[in-house]
Scaffold this motif. Structure first.
Motif: not given
Length: 114
Positions: A69-95
């Motif tokens: 399950e996607v918990l969090e999603l952000e799009l950041d500009d890192d020195d001109g490079q667009l980067i998605y920061e994604i946080e997922i809760l796996t089926r095993r309960g690991i974030v």
């Protein structure tokens, strides 16, 4: 429409809706409404020109490798490079926290959240 397709379509719509407000985190000192509009234009133009992949493609690939399950999603500009920061809760309960290149969909960094 199959349940699988419907599920992914709903997930994609939800995550697109989540991504837009994440742009509001960029702070360049301008009025928030102007900044949001400008950031949205940057992302829209990058997507239209093919500079970045559709979010649905990136998430489809990520969730196929790391189902959960996607918990969090952000799009950041890192020195001109667009980067998605994604946080997922796996089926095993690991974030998992990961940084993904918005242009290629390649995972740049991945780590387990403490």
């Amino acid at each position: 429409m199959s349940r699988f397709v419907l599920k992914w379509l709903l997930v994609a719509c939800f995550l697109v809706a989540l991504a837009a407000p994440a742009l509001a985190d960029w702070d360049d000192g301008d009025d928030d409404d102007d900044r949001y509009s400008r950031d949205q234009d940057i992302v829209w133009n990058a997507r239209k020109s093919g500079e970045i992949l559709p979010l649905e493609v990136i998430l489809g690939s990520i969730l196929q490798r790391y189902p959960g399950e996607v918990l969090e999603l952000e799009l950041d500009d890192d020195d001109g490079q667009l980067i998605y920061e994604i946080e997922i809760l796996t089926r095993r309960g690991i974030v998992l926290e990961m940084e993904v290149d918005a242009r290629t969909g390649r995972i740049l960094e991945i780590e387990e959240d403490d």
